[in-house]
Design a protein around this motif. Structure first.
Motif, PDB file in Angstrom:
ATOM      1  N   VAL A 171      -1.199  27.091  -6.169  1.00  0.00           N
ATOM      2  CA  VAL A 171      -0.768  25.921  -5.412  1.00  0.00           C
ATOM      3  C   VAL A 171      -1.188  25.994  -3.949  1.00  0.00           C
ATOM      4  CG1 VAL A 171       1.544  26.757  -4.752  1.00  0.00           C
ATOM      5  CG2 VAL A 171       1.154  24.314  -5.139  1.00  0.00           C
ATOM      6  N   ILE A 172      -1.269  27.206  -3.384  1.00  0.00           N
ATOM      7  CA  ILE A 172      -1.709  27.316  -1.987  1.00  0.00           C
ATOM      8  C   ILE A 172      -3.144  26.825  -1.864  1.00  0.00           C
ATOM      9  CG2 ILE A 172      -2.187  28.918  -0.100  1.00  0.00           C
ATOM     10  CD1 ILE A 172       0.179  30.595  -1.082  1.00  0.00           C
ATOM     11  N   GLN A 174      -4.582  24.737  -3.910  1.00  0.00           N
ATOM     12  CA  GLN A 174      -4.570  23.287  -4.157  1.00  0.00           C
ATOM     13  C   GLN A 174      -4.370  22.528  -2.847  1.00  0.00           C
ATOM     14  OE1 GLN A 174      -1.650  21.962  -7.050  1.00  0.00           O
ATOM     15  NE2 GLN A 174      -1.912  23.829  -8.250  1.00  0.00           N
ATOM     16  N   LEU A 175      -3.336  22.914  -2.105  1.00  0.00           N
ATOM     17  CA  LEU A 175      -2.955  22.146  -0.916  1.00  0.00           C
ATOM     18  C   LEU A 175      -3.859  22.447   0.272  1.00  0.00           C
ATOM     19  CD1 LEU A 175       0.878  22.551  -1.445  1.00  0.00           C
ATOM     20  CD2 LEU A 175      -0.392  20.406  -1.604  1.00  0.00           C
ATOM     21  N   VAL A 176      -4.097  23.721   0.523  1.00  0.00           N
ATOM     22  CA  VAL A 176      -4.962  24.082   1.655  1.00  0.00           C
ATOM     23  C   VAL A 176      -6.402  23.646   1.378  1.00  0.00           C
ATOM     24  CG1 VAL A 176      -5.879  26.000   3.014  1.00  0.00           C
ATOM     25  CG2 VAL A 176      -3.467  25.986   2.332  1.00  0.00           C
ATOM     26  N   GLY A 177      -6.827  23.764   0.121  1.00  0.00           N
ATOM     27  CA  GLY A 177      -8.171  23.330  -0.238  1.00  0.00           C
ATOM     28  C   GLY A 177      -8.357  21.836  -0.077  1.00  0.00           C
ATOM     29  N   THR A 178      -7.318  21.060  -0.406  1.00  0.00           N
ATOM     30  CA  THR A 178      -7.397  19.612  -0.198  1.00  0.00           C
ATOM     31  C   THR A 178      -7.572  19.308   1.288  1.00  0.00           C
ATOM     32  OG1 THR A 178      -6.037  19.171  -2.143  1.00  0.00           O
ATOM     33  CG2 THR A 178      -6.185  17.424  -0.495  1.00  0.00           C
ATOM     34  N   HIS A 179      -6.806  20.002   2.127  1.00  0.00           N
ATOM     35  CA  HIS A 179      -6.939  19.811   3.578  1.00  0.00           C
ATOM     36  C   HIS A 179      -8.358  20.126   4.040  1.00  0.00           C
ATOM     37  CE1 HIS A 179      -6.634  21.017   7.851  1.00  0.00           C
ATOM     38  NE2 HIS A 179      -5.702  20.071   7.925  1.00  0.00           N
ATOM     39  N   ALA A 180      -8.945  21.160   3.451  1.00  0.00           N
ATOM     40  CA  ALA A 180     -10.262  21.605   3.889  1.00  0.00           C
ATOM     41  C   ALA A 180     -11.362  20.610   3.543  1.00  0.00           C
ATOM     42  CB  ALA A 180     -10.585  22.966   3.266  1.00  0.00           C
ATOM     43  N   VAL A 181     -11.255  19.952   2.393  1.00  0.00           N
ATOM     44  CA  VAL A 181     -12.351  19.071   1.974  1.00  0.00           C
ATOM     45  C   VAL A 181     -12.184  17.629   2.453  1.00  0.00           C
ATOM     46  CG1 VAL A 181     -12.816  20.481  -0.063  1.00  0.00           C
ATOM     47  CG2 VAL A 181     -11.310  18.483  -0.273  1.00  0.00           C
ATOM     48  N   LEU A 182     -10.981  17.255   2.874  1.00  0.00           N
ATOM     49  CA  LEU A 182     -10.769  15.870   3.299  1.00  0.00           C
ATOM     50  C   LEU A 182     -11.439  15.577   4.638  1.00  0.00           C
ATOM     51  CD1 LEU A 182      -7.008  15.103   2.496  1.00  0.00           C
ATOM     52  CD2 LEU A 182      -9.036  14.298   1.264  1.00  0.00           C
ATOM     53  N   ASP A 183     -11.876  14.345   4.784  1.00  0.00           N
ATOM     54  CA  ASP A 183     -12.280  13.832   6.086  1.00  0.00           C
ATOM     55  C   ASP A 183     -11.095  13.981   7.045  1.00  0.00           C
ATOM     56  OD1 ASP A 183     -12.040  11.176   7.882  1.00  0.00           O
ATOM     57  OD2 ASP A 183     -14.150  11.703   7.659  1.00  0.00           O
ATOM     58  N   ALA A 184     -11.359  14.260   8.295  1.00  0.00           N
ATOM     59  CA  ALA A 184     -10.285  14.523   9.267  1.00  0.00           C
ATOM     60  C   ALA A 184      -9.307  13.356   9.359  1.00  0.00           C
ATOM     61  CB  ALA A 184     -10.896  14.824  10.641  1.00  0.00           C
ATOM     62  N   ARG A 185      -9.810  12.136   9.275  1.00  0.00           N
ATOM     63  CA  ARG A 185      -8.900  10.978   9.355  1.00  0.00           C
ATOM     64  C   ARG A 185      -7.980  10.906   8.150  1.00  0.00           C
ATOM     65  NH1 ARG A 185     -12.970   6.160  10.131  1.00  0.00           N
ATOM     66  NH2 ARG A 185     -13.947   7.408   8.480  1.00  0.00           N
ATOM     67  N   PHE A 205       9.075  32.027  -2.573  1.00  0.00           N
ATOM     68  CA  PHE A 205       7.907  31.245  -2.164  1.00  0.00           C
ATOM     69  C   PHE A 205       7.982  30.836  -0.690  1.00  0.00           C
ATOM     70  CE2 PHE A 205       5.290  27.281  -2.084  1.00  0.00           C
ATOM     71  CZ  PHE A 205       4.080  27.885  -2.414  1.00  0.00           C
ATOM     72  N   ALA A 206       8.988  31.276   0.024  1.00  0.00           N
ATOM     73  CA  ALA A 206       9.151  30.856   1.426  1.00  0.00           C
ATOM     74  C   ALA A 206       7.923  31.192   2.265  1.00  0.00           C
ATOM     75  CB  ALA A 206      10.403  31.506   2.013  1.00  0.00           C
ATOM     76  N   ASP A 207       7.358  32.384   2.081  1.00  0.00           N
ATOM     77  CA  ASP A 207       6.177  32.760   2.862  1.00  0.00           C
ATOM     78  C   ASP A 207       4.975  31.893   2.488  1.00  0.00           C
ATOM     79  OD1 ASP A 207       7.642  34.691   4.106  1.00  0.00           O
ATOM     80  OD2 ASP A 207       6.886  36.355   2.891  1.00  0.00           O
ATOM     81  N   GLY A 208       4.872  31.566   1.191  1.00  0.00           N
ATOM     82  CA  GLY A 208       3.769  30.706   0.756  1.00  0.00           C
ATOM     83  C   GLY A 208       3.864  29.321   1.368  1.00  0.00           C
ATOM     84  N   GLU A 209       5.068  28.773   1.405  1.00  0.00           N
ATOM     85  CA  GLU A 209       5.270  27.456   2.008  1.00  0.00           C
ATOM     86  C   GLU A 209       4.909  27.479   3.493  1.00  0.00           C
ATOM     87  OE1 GLU A 209       8.746  24.370   1.223  1.00  0.00           O
ATOM     88  OE2 GLU A 209       9.361  25.879   2.695  1.00  0.00           O
ATOM     89  N   ALA A 210       5.321  28.550   4.169  1.00  0.00           N
ATOM     90  CA  ALA A 210       5.027  28.668   5.605  1.00  0.00           C
ATOM     91  C   ALA A 210       3.520  28.782   5.841  1.00  0.00           C
ATOM     92  CB  ALA A 210       5.750  29.881   6.185  1.00  0.00           C
ATOM     93  N   GLU A 211       2.821  29.475   4.954  1.00  0.00           N
ATOM     94  CA  GLU A 211       1.379  29.645   5.117  1.00  0.00           C
ATOM     95  C   GLU A 211       0.647  28.329   4.920  1.00  0.00           C
ATOM     96  OE1 GLU A 211      -1.963  31.851   6.148  1.00  0.00           O
ATOM     97  OE2 GLU A 211       0.180  32.295   6.320  1.00  0.00           O
TER      98      GLU A 211
END
Length: 484
Positions: A171-172, A174-185, A205-211
């Motif tokens: 899931v990390i 999934q979410l961080v990767g989506t941020h990486a590939v999206l256009d900044a806007r 999962f608290a540390d994962g959420e924070a990351e």
């Protein structure tokens, strides 16, 4: 002025539909007039709306969560797959055309205005719209002309919450990767994220959420534990229907057709603890059982050919010889007849094919689609039957002369002389407790005293409680934007 927020997913099947349903019920309980909205859905499991069109069944459930009737504006574009590469395109509840995937990609920008028209029309009569995306915004190859995710969010100027699915792992990424590939806007449009379907100790999962928050800059809105009772709600995918063979129960076998459609008929049956509903995948024989139920189909002739290719016609004939019962609904009803004709090539090349021959009925497919909510009566028990019709084609023949249902005094459906084989076009009929009990009792079953509608309502309440206990709904409320 109405406000709105959009729930998108970091992938398909992350639970967006259920999250939207739960949030709709949560905010409806605060006194807000809430409406669901999905600009584009792809599903052969449709619902007939109060205004006489069709939308995805998930949006009909979400409307129920809002305590309102479903209308076509809640899902202005519905794609109904007919082949591996083509779909029927339904706009504002009515069939517009059939397009191959490549052609639809060029066509869909023209549908944005239809989506915005429905969205703003809904906004005139409510306080909040909870919008559901489709698939994932990370599919940046589809961003040009998009109407399902960021393309719509940009056009309607909506804030977005991104949901990830921890159950499938990664899931990390999934979410961080989506941020990486999206256009900044597009990335900036996402205001927060949540993690769905967690099993076990959430504190781990608290540390994962924070990351995730550190790497994306998005606000963490909570981690949602697995919701055990999701199966009690009407399923959007036939694979979500819970059913397993049990030796002590009345056994119902359902062949999983390749283009199975409008299978909500199965939801009340699978919810009844006295019944065993087995969804039989291709490649497996139909088991020895009490009732074979052939469901609806989006491509009846093609599914009939596959039915035979699987050898299910042989299993069905053996079941019938043993004295077993058979029920066909919509496409399944058409398959049970003597012939099935498509003179105008609505499903493929013009042709007439032999049916399974268990009902003295002949069906001709016609361009006009019947779409209607229906109230009928079960002839034998007198029980009211409520449902809907959504089909191409008209069926006639000796077995339709009497019918086993009545609508405004006229016969509906068809039955064999011994009554063991029946068919009808009426979907959703088993949601009525009195009819379901009467029908199954005639077959020798002893159904429980299940109150199906009350069970769905109770599950929606439990879902809203579940989300309210685990998500920061106050922060979600603060992220909503005024509709322009």
């Amino acid at each position: 002025m109405a406000r709105a927020i959009m729930i998108q997913g970091a992938g398909s099947n992350v639970g967006k539909s259920l999250l939207v349903a739960g949030l709709c019920r949560h905010f409806a309980r605060t006194g807000m007039r809430v409406r669901p909205f999905k600009p584009q859905n792809m599903s052969n499991n449709a619902a007939v709306t109060v205004d006489g069109g069709e939308i995805g069944r998930a949006q009909a459930l979400q409307a129920m969560a809002c305590r309102v009737d479903a209308v076509t504006d809640m899902n202005p574009v519905l794609l109904k797959p007919e082949t591996e590469t083509g779909s029927q395109v339904v706009v504002h509840g009515r069939r517009l055309t059939t397009l191959r995937a490549r052609d639809y990609a060029r066509f869909k920008p023209q549908l944005l205005s239809a989506c915005l028209e429905s969205f703003f029309r809904l906004g005139r009569d409510c306080d909040l719209i909870v919008v559901e995306g489709a698939g994932s915004p990370a599919e940046i190859n589809l961003r040009a002309g998009d109407i399902a995710n960021m393309g719509f969010a940009e056009a309607a100027d909506l804030p977005v919450i991104l949901a990830g699915d921890i159950d499938r792992g990664g899931v990390i990424a999934q979410l961080v990767g989506t941020h990486a590939v999206l256009d900044a806007r597009d990335a900036a449009r996402i205001k927060g994220f949540l993690v769905n379907k967690f099993r076990g100790d959430i504190t781990l999962f608290a540390d994962g959420e924070a990351e995730i928050a550190r790497r994306t800059g998005w606000a963490p809105l909570g981690t949602v534990p697995w919701f055990d009772d999701a199966w009690r709600l009407p399923a959007e995918d036939v694979l979500d229907i819970r059913g397993a063979p049990r030796a002590d129960a009345f056994r119902i076998a359902v062949p999983r057709l390749g283009r199975i459609a409008n299978f909500d008929d199965l939801d009340p049956l699978s919810a009844d603890p006295a019944l065993s509903v087995e969804i039989v995948p291709p490649g497996r024989p139909l088991p020895v059982c009490d009732l074979i139920l052939i469901p609806g189909s989006k491509a009846t002739i093609a599914d009939l050919a596959a039915f035979r290719a699987n050898g299910w016609d042989i299993d069905l004939a053996a079941h019938h010889r043993r004295g077993g019962h058979v029920l066909g609904i919509c496409g399944g009803y058409q398959m049970l007849g003597r012939t099935l004709s498509d003179p105008e090539g609505l499903e493929g090349p013009p042709e007439t094919v032999p049916g399974l021959g268990l009902l003295a009925v002949d069906t001709v497919l016609q361009p006009r689609k019947d779409l209607a909510r229906v109230t009928a009566t079960d002839v034998e028990s007198g029980a009211a039957v409520h449902g809907y019709e959504i089909h191409l084609g008209h069926s006639t023949g000796p077995d339709t002369d009497q019918g086993w249902l009545r609508r405004d005094g006229a016969p509906m459906g068809a039955a064999s002389a011994d009554g063991r084989v029946r068919g009808c076009y009426l979907h959703g009929l088993f949601a009525g407790d009195a009819f379901r009990a009467a029908y199954l009792a005639r077959l020798g079953a002893a159904p429980s005293d299940l109150d199906y509608s009350a069970g769905v309502e109770a599950t929606l309440e439990a879902l809203a409680d579940h989300l309210a206990a685990t998500l920061d709904t106050t922060a979600i409320g603060g992220m909503m934007a005024d509709i322009g």
